[in-house]
Design a protein around this motif. Structure first.
Motif, PDB file in Angstrom:
ATOM      1  N   THR A  61      38.959  39.898  66.209  1.00 53.20           N
ATOM      2  CA  THR A  61      39.263  38.467  66.334  1.00 53.20           C
ATOM      3  C   THR A  61      39.443  37.808  64.978  1.00 53.20           C
ATOM      4  OG1 THR A  61      37.916  38.439  68.356  1.00 53.20           O
ATOM      5  CG2 THR A  61      38.513  36.313  67.396  1.00 53.20           C
ATOM      6  N   VAL A  62      38.516  38.054  64.067  1.00 56.19           N
ATOM      7  CA  VAL A  62      38.592  37.454  62.735  1.00 56.19           C
ATOM      8  C   VAL A  62      39.850  37.918  62.006  1.00 56.19           C
ATOM      9  CG1 VAL A  62      37.479  37.328  60.474  1.00 56.19           C
ATOM     10  CG2 VAL A  62      36.099  37.134  62.550  1.00 56.19           C
ATOM     11  N   ASP A  63      40.162  39.198  62.120  1.00 57.28           N
ATOM     12  CA  ASP A  63      41.355  39.743  61.468  1.00 57.28           C
ATOM     13  C   ASP A  63      42.630  39.055  61.963  1.00 57.28           C
ATOM     14  OD1 ASP A  63      42.854  41.921  59.942  1.00 57.28           O
ATOM     15  OD2 ASP A  63      43.553  42.287  61.981  1.00 57.28           O
ATOM     16  N   GLN A  64      42.718  38.836  63.265  1.00 61.24           N
ATOM     17  CA  GLN A  64      43.897  38.203  63.848  1.00 61.24           C
ATOM     18  C   GLN A  64      44.124  36.809  63.255  1.00 61.24           C
ATOM     19  OE1 GLN A  64      47.224  37.605  66.247  1.00 61.24           O
ATOM     20  NE2 GLN A  64      46.049  39.489  65.976  1.00 61.24           N
ATOM     21  N   PHE A  65      43.068  36.027  63.144  1.00 59.74           N
ATOM     22  CA  PHE A  65      43.217  34.645  62.684  1.00 59.74           C
ATOM     23  C   PHE A  65      43.326  34.554  61.157  1.00 59.74           C
ATOM     24  CE2 PHE A  65      42.045  33.930  66.996  1.00 59.74           C
ATOM     25  CZ  PHE A  65      42.481  32.659  67.323  1.00 59.74           C
ATOM     26  N   ALA A  66      42.591  35.383  60.439  1.00 64.75           N
ATOM     27  CA  ALA A  66      42.669  35.354  58.971  1.00 64.75           C
ATOM     28  C   ALA A  66      44.044  35.770  58.486  1.00 64.75           C
ATOM     29  CB  ALA A  66      41.596  36.270  58.369  1.00 64.75           C
ATOM     30  N   VAL A  88      29.743  49.667  71.581  1.00 63.13           N
ATOM     31  CA  VAL A  88      30.379  48.358  71.772  1.00 63.13           C
ATOM     32  C   VAL A  88      29.834  47.663  73.010  1.00 63.13           C
ATOM     33  CG1 VAL A  88      32.555  47.173  72.200  1.00 63.13           C
ATOM     34  CG2 VAL A  88      32.465  49.075  70.589  1.00 63.13           C
ATOM     35  N   GLY A  89      29.462  46.391  72.830  1.00 59.28           N
ATOM     36  CA  GLY A  89      29.006  45.563  73.941  1.00 59.28           C
ATOM     37  C   GLY A  89      30.032  44.513  74.287  1.00 59.28           C
ATOM     38  N   ASP A  90      29.673  43.592  75.158  1.00 61.22           N
ATOM     39  CA  ASP A  90      30.571  42.503  75.543  1.00 61.22           C
ATOM     40  C   ASP A  90      30.700  41.494  74.401  1.00 61.22           C
ATOM     41  OD1 ASP A  90      30.896  43.569  78.092  1.00 61.22           O
ATOM     42  OD2 ASP A  90      29.101  42.543  78.862  1.00 61.22           O
ATOM     43  N   PRO A  91      31.783  40.697  74.402  1.00 60.30           N
ATOM     44  CA  PRO A  91      31.931  39.674  73.365  1.00 60.30           C
ATOM     45  C   PRO A  91      30.708  38.770  73.302  1.00 60.30           C
ATOM     46  CG  PRO A  91      33.944  39.866  74.646  1.00 60.30           C
ATOM     47  CD  PRO A  91      32.919  40.701  75.352  1.00 60.30           C
ATOM     48  N   GLY A  92      30.210  38.577  72.136  1.00 57.38           N
ATOM     49  CA  GLY A  92      29.016  37.763  71.958  1.00 57.38           C
ATOM     50  C   GLY A  92      28.493  37.923  70.549  1.00 57.38           C
ATOM     51  N   VAL A  93      27.246  37.556  70.355  1.00 55.60           N
ATOM     52  CA  VAL A  93      26.604  37.676  69.045  1.00 55.60           C
ATOM     53  C   VAL A  93      25.432  38.626  69.183  1.00 55.60           C
ATOM     54  CG1 VAL A  93      25.448  36.458  67.172  1.00 55.60           C
ATOM     55  CG2 VAL A  93      27.300  35.332  68.431  1.00 55.60           C
ATOM     56  N   SER A  94      25.460  39.721  68.456  1.00 57.26           N
ATOM     57  CA  SER A  94      24.415  40.730  68.529  1.00 57.26           C
ATOM     58  C   SER A  94      23.751  40.897  67.171  1.00 57.26           C
ATOM     59  CB  SER A  94      25.002  42.079  68.987  1.00 57.26           C
ATOM     60  OG  SER A  94      24.043  43.111  68.872  1.00 57.26           O
ATOM     61  N   THR A  95      22.457  41.185  67.187  1.00 57.96           N
ATOM     62  CA  THR A  95      21.721  41.470  65.945  1.00 57.96           C
ATOM     63  C   THR A  95      21.354  42.945  65.855  1.00 57.96           C
ATOM     64  OG1 THR A  95      19.622  40.902  67.031  1.00 57.96           O
ATOM     65  CG2 THR A  95      20.768  39.135  65.835  1.00 57.96           C
ATOM     66  N   GLN A 120      47.965  28.810  73.871  1.00 63.17           N
ATOM     67  CA  GLN A 120      48.327  28.931  75.285  1.00 63.17           C
ATOM     68  C   GLN A 120      47.639  30.106  75.980  1.00 63.17           C
ATOM     69  OE1 GLN A 120      49.779  25.739  75.845  1.00 63.17           O
ATOM     70  NE2 GLN A 120      50.881  26.973  77.350  1.00 63.17           N
ATOM     71  N   ASN A 121      47.554  31.230  75.295  1.00 63.39           N
ATOM     72  CA  ASN A 121      47.123  32.465  75.951  1.00 63.39           C
ATOM     73  C   ASN A 121      45.775  32.997  75.489  1.00 63.39           C
ATOM     74  OD1 ASN A 121      49.684  32.566  77.311  1.00 63.39           O
ATOM     75  ND2 ASN A 121      50.580  33.373  75.424  1.00 63.39           N
ATOM     76  N   GLY A 122      45.176  32.345  74.485  1.00 63.92           N
ATOM     77  CA  GLY A 122      43.927  32.890  73.970  1.00 63.92           C
ATOM     78  C   GLY A 122      44.198  34.181  73.229  1.00 63.92           C
ATOM     79  N   TYR A 123      43.165  35.030  73.124  1.00 63.40           N
ATOM     80  CA  TYR A 123      43.347  36.287  72.410  1.00 63.40           C
ATOM     81  C   TYR A 123      42.635  37.429  73.119  1.00 63.40           C
ATOM     82  CZ  TYR A 123      43.471  39.805  68.764  1.00 63.40           C
ATOM     83  OH  TYR A 123      43.679  40.981  68.079  1.00 63.40           O
ATOM     84  N   PRO A 146      36.520  35.491  75.951  1.00 66.34           N
ATOM     85  CA  PRO A 146      36.134  34.156  76.415  1.00 66.34           C
ATOM     86  C   PRO A 146      36.610  33.066  75.459  1.00 66.34           C
ATOM     87  CG  PRO A 146      34.297  35.683  76.619  1.00 66.34           C
ATOM     88  CD  PRO A 146      35.371  36.405  75.861  1.00 66.34           C
ATOM     89  N   THR A 147      36.959  31.924  76.012  1.00 67.33           N
ATOM     90  CA  THR A 147      37.475  30.819  75.203  1.00 67.33           C
ATOM     91  C   THR A 147      36.492  30.426  74.108  1.00 67.33           C
ATOM     92  OG1 THR A 147      38.721  29.987  77.110  1.00 67.33           O
ATOM     93  CG2 THR A 147      38.337  28.456  75.287  1.00 67.33           C
ATOM     94  N   TRP A 148      35.200  30.366  74.453  1.00 70.37           N
ATOM     95  CA  TRP A 148      34.203  29.970  73.448  1.00 70.37           C
ATOM     96  C   TRP A 148      34.162  30.975  72.302  1.00 70.37           C
ATOM     97  CZ3 TRP A 148      30.263  32.918  71.636  1.00 70.37           C
ATOM     98  CH2 TRP A 148      29.874  34.040  72.399  1.00 70.37           C
ATOM     99  N   TYR A 149      34.369  32.260  72.625  1.00 74.43           N
ATOM    100  CA  TYR A 149      34.288  33.292  71.601  1.00 74.43           C
ATOM    101  C   TYR A 149      35.470  33.180  70.640  1.00 74.43           C
ATOM    102  CZ  TYR A 149      33.461  37.826  69.458  1.00 74.43           C
ATOM    103  OH  TYR A 149      33.214  38.826  68.548  1.00 74.43           O
TER     104      TYR A 149
END
Length: 526
Positions: free
Chosen positions: A390-395, A143-150, A462-465, A469-472
């Motif tokens: 993240t996707v699971d939380q919102f879906a 596992v790395g930091d939040p971001g986009v990895s290939t 209000q609190n993000g997730y 990061p907000t952008w993520y």
């Protein structure tokens, strides 16, 4: 008694028996959330007292909305987009919104099954060693930091290939030879394997401490609105309702199918398995607390992937018969996940079959390959765990809840088909649905779900997730919601391949109350 396959006059498959349908529906409902979510939610929601709002939620929301799914699918004999279009032409977009939810969830659900298969293999020798957390996060998932990895994770990619390959084969075989047979074999194996695991867990030192922690009631928790919301959320998300699965499954039922009695069996079987899972999980956690000399409440990681892939491996390493216990647990996870995953992908595949006039094989291969590509690109990389979370939380907490509210409002207030659907259920079933069903679907359910939705959206804004990061959160969280809406708009706008909906016509009315539905079914799809 199992009968031969009895296709509809136009060639549409049906389940070989009501038993086959019930097993498939239970297989869909009983999934990963039953094992890793219910025990922790119940513990945090007042222990034994949590069963009060849980059972109320089952009776006032879970089963009524399950009946609604069954009514729409069975009456209009189609996957969600075409079924809703037949019910009320403007509702097709809701069907594609639900199909988008199925697609999104299936892409990361398959990855969790791949983890389970890996850990089933790791159980033979407890390859996670003495530090299960470091092994899962660093050695296995990298596992790395939040971001986009290939960067693909090989330990996830290889079993993921097997998962999607098997999914495509089963869907290509069809409902009776593929999906039904999977559940007829898989569900008994799951119950037997998990029951053996629970019996083993109950014999461990400290098991009684775990059960006391789970079932000792905290009656004061019942005054907390969040506990009631948690109970409704658990029932809602564990029963596979209001996002297209049960609509598709019901669409393959025969004409006289006793839908409401089947729904009662499915609803209570799902809840029974959740309670069984709670007993097994907390007996095991009691053993871990006993080994560490701490209270059960002092343990970390009692829900979600952390429970399954960090806490449980740590427990397994310390118990006698570790290999057998590990194999039973991760084998059960894999089977539970697979019987649910097949229902997710089937809903997408059948929707595309009907929209574009595809064969079941073409649809299975197309949907399976596209879903697999997304799985690999987003969730089988070094940032896959964070993206999945993240996707699971919102879906789930936004997508499915919006879908359920819209479904209830359309059935009662906009499409005004709720009496037609009630009449249809009563015409084909022994358990009759009374007038109480209408206010539950039209008022109680959407109001309570609306409160859940508002609370969740406010918290996320209000609190993000999870401190990401907000952008993520914007890209992978709110971006998921935007994708669901865009998917619905685009596929609603596409013409129906020159076909009309007579290809898989709705069942003819079974009584006078179904007249409105008959008229709706005659409307051509353009």
């Amino acid at each position: 008694m199992t009968t031969s396959v009895s296709p509809a006059p136009e060639g549409r498959e049906t389940w070989t028996s009501n038993r086959g349908f019930i097993l498939a529906a239970i297989g869909s409902a009983v999934g990963l959330g039953n094992i890793w979510r219910f025990p922790g939610v119940a513990y945090e929601g007042g222990g034994g007292a949590f069963l009060v709002p849980y059972l109320i939620a089952l009776v006032t929301a879970g089963i009524p909305i399950l009946f609604l799914d069954y009514a729409v699918g069975h009456r209009f004999r189609a996957a969600a987009p075409l079924a809703f279009r037949r019910m009320w032409r403007k509702a097709e977009a809701l069907g594609w919104f639900q199909t988008a939810i199925l697609f999104v969830i299936s892409t990361y659900y398959a990855v969790i099954i791949a983890w389970s298969l890996s850990y089933f293999y790791f159980s033979f020798g407890t390859k996670w060693g003495d530090d299960a957390k470091t092994f899962f996060l660093s050695d296995y998932l990298k596992v790395g930091d939040p971001g986009v990895s290939t960067e693909l994770v090989g330990g996830v990619a290889w079993p993921l290939i097997a998962v999607w390959g098997l999914i495509i084969v089963i869907l290509a075989l069809g409902v009776t030879k593929g999906v039904e047979k999977l559940n007829v074999i898989g569900l008994p194996l799951l119950v037997l394997g998990f029951a053996a695991l629970v019996i083993k867990a109950l014999t461990l030192p400290g098991a009684s401490d775990g059960l006391n922690a789970l079932f000792t009631p905290d009656w004061g928790a019942l005054t907390d609105l969040n506990v009631w919301i948690a109970a409704y959320s658990q029932i809602f998300f564990s029963m596979s309702i209001a996002f297209g699965i049960m609509i598709s499954y019901a669409s393959f039922q025969r004409r006289k199918a006793n839908m409401t009695s089947s729904g009662l069996v499915v609803g209570f079987a799902n809840s029974s398995f959740e309670i069984l899972a709670g007993i097994g999980v907390f007996s095991t956690l009691g053993f871990l607390a006993h080994q560490q000399g701490v209270g059960v409440g002092d343990l970390e990681g009692i829900t979600g992937p952390t429970l399954s892939f960090i806490t449980f491996p740590a427990v397994i390493s310390q118990m006698p018969g570790a290999t057998l216990f590990g194999a039973l647990f991760f084998g059960s996870l894999a089977i539970a996940g697979f019987t649910s995953l097949i229902s997710l992908v089937l809903g997408v595949s059948v929707a595309f079959q009907e929209k574009f006039g595809l064969s079941k094989t073409t649809a299975a291969v197309t949907v399976g390959v596209v879903s697999a590509i997304v799985s690999f690109a987003l969730f089988a990389t070094t940032t896959g765990l964070i993206a999945l979370d993240t996707v699971d939380q919102f879906a789930n907490n936004i997508g499915i809840v919006v879908s359920a509210i819209a479904m209830c409002v359309i059935a009662v207030w906009l499409g005004r088909t709720i009496e037609t659907l009630r009449g249809h259920l009563n015409a084909v079933s022994t358990f009759k649905v009374g007038k109480w069903w209408i206010p539950v679907i039209g008022l109680y359910a959407p109001i309570f779900l609306g409160i859940m939705l508002i609370q969740k959206v406010y918290d996320l804004v209000q609190n993000g997730y999870e401190g990401y990061p907000t952008w993520y959160v914007g890209v992978f969280g709110w971006g998921t919601v935007a994708f669901l809406v865009a998917f619905a708009v685009v596929f609603t706008a596409i013409r129906w391949g020159g076909r009309d909906d007579s290809t898989f016509a709705p069942w003819p009315p079974l009584d006078s109350s179904a007249t409105t539905a008959a008229a709706a079914g005659k409307e051509a799809v353009r």
